[in-house]
Design an enzyme around this catalytic site. Structure first.
Site, short mmCIF file in Angstrom:
data_model
loop_
_atom_site.label_atom_id
_atom_site.label_comp_id
_atom_site.label_asym_id
_atom_site.label_seq_id
_atom_site.Cartn_x
_atom_site.Cartn_y
_atom_site.Cartn_z
N GLY A 45 -41.68 18.16 -42.26
CA GLY A 45 -41.91 17.00 -43.12
C GLY A 45 -42.35 15.82 -42.28
O GLY A 45 -42.07 15.78 -41.08
N GLN A 50 -43.30 7.02 -40.29
CA GLN A 50 -43.28 7.68 -38.98
C GLN A 50 -44.62 7.64 -38.25
O GLN A 50 -44.71 7.96 -37.07
CB GLN A 50 -42.85 9.15 -39.13
N CYS A 105 -35.38 15.21 -36.34
CA CYS A 105 -36.41 14.31 -36.84
C CYS A 105 -37.47 14.12 -35.77
O CYS A 105 -37.13 13.93 -34.60
CB CYS A 105 -35.77 12.97 -37.20
N LEU A 106 -38.74 14.17 -36.16
CA LEU A 106 -39.82 14.03 -35.18
C LEU A 106 -39.79 12.66 -34.49
O LEU A 106 -40.28 12.53 -33.38
CB LEU A 106 -41.19 14.24 -35.86
N HIS A 147 -34.41 14.11 -46.68
CA HIS A 147 -34.62 13.54 -45.34
C HIS A 147 -35.88 12.67 -45.33
O HIS A 147 -35.86 11.55 -44.82
CB HIS A 147 -34.70 14.67 -44.31
N GLU A 148 -36.96 13.21 -45.89
CA GLU A 148 -38.22 12.44 -45.90
C GLU A 148 -38.12 11.23 -46.82
O GLU A 148 -38.63 10.16 -46.51
CB GLU A 148 -39.40 13.33 -46.34
N HIS A 151 -36.68 8.32 -45.22
CA HIS A 151 -37.63 7.58 -44.38
C HIS A 151 -38.33 6.46 -45.16
O HIS A 151 -38.52 5.37 -44.64
CB HIS A 151 -38.71 8.52 -43.80
ZN LIG Z 1 -37.36 12.39 -39.95
#
Ligand SMILES: [Zn+2]
Length: 196
Positions: A45, A50, A105-106, A147-148, A151
């Site tokens: 995701g 991000q 998480c990226l 999760h997304e 963000h």
């Molecule tokens: Zn994340």
């Protein structure tokens, strides 16, 4: 085009993102670039904050989970074909008993922690053509969406940890925000981009 992923510590990750209109400039190109960026970093995701944009847009493709030996056969099968773009999403309902899953998480490389979330969600969003949908999800797909979604609400999974866990990972998070970390995808670090 692969875009740099914003690292922990950047203010854009803490902002509540704004809705967008159909005429948002070069939206198709942006979505395409975000998919390329997500795949390039082996994520499941990616949310617009991000990549530095505080807008209500995120994408999900759970395909990498279909290879995860720790998951059940049924879960893996479901993960194979779930790819979706969410614009102007609003979670309408969340229900059930919270369950833990080890999230990453990226924007926060090398940090993985168990996060508790409710298992079922009802979400309203617009697709790439700005058609509105209301859908229900559960299990791992709901988890990735939650999760997304966090963000675009300016929330990171690390915000949901106990104060004890937060203290344990504090040093790691500081290092990430300073760029003191080895990663194999392109990132943008707040401490380095700060102007004097
Ligand atoms: Zn994340």
């Amino acid at each position: 085009m692969i875009l740099p992923i914003v690292a922990y510590g950047d203010a854009v990750l803490k902002k509540k993102a704004k809705e967008i209109e159909k005429d948002y400039p070069k939206l198709d190109e942006l979505i395409e670039n975000m998919y390329e960026t997500m795949y390039g970093a082996y994520g499941v995701g990616l949310a617009a904050p991000q990549i530095g944009l505080p807008i209500r847009l995120f994408l999900v493709d759970t395909e990498p989970f279909s290879e995860d030996e720790d998951l059940s056969e049924a879960d893996r099968e479901q993960m194979k074909n779930f790819k979706k773009t969410f614009i102007n999403a609003q979670i309408l309902e969340e229900e059930g008993d919270e369950w833990a899953f080890n999230e990453g998480c990226l924007s926060i490389p090398d940090v993985r922690e168990d996060v508790f979330r409710k298992p079922k969600i009802k979400i309203q969003y617009q697709d790439e053509n700005f058609e509105t949908h209301v859908e229900e999800y559960d299990g791992l797909i709901a988890r990735v969406i939650q999760h997304e979604y966090d963000h675009i609400e300016g929330i990171l999974f690390t915000d949901k940890l106990s104060s004890f866990k937060k203290r344990l990972i504090k040093g790691k998070l500081t290092n990430i925000s300073k760029g003191k970390i080895k990663i194999d995808y392109k990132m943008r670090f707040p401490a380095m981009s700060r102007k004097r």
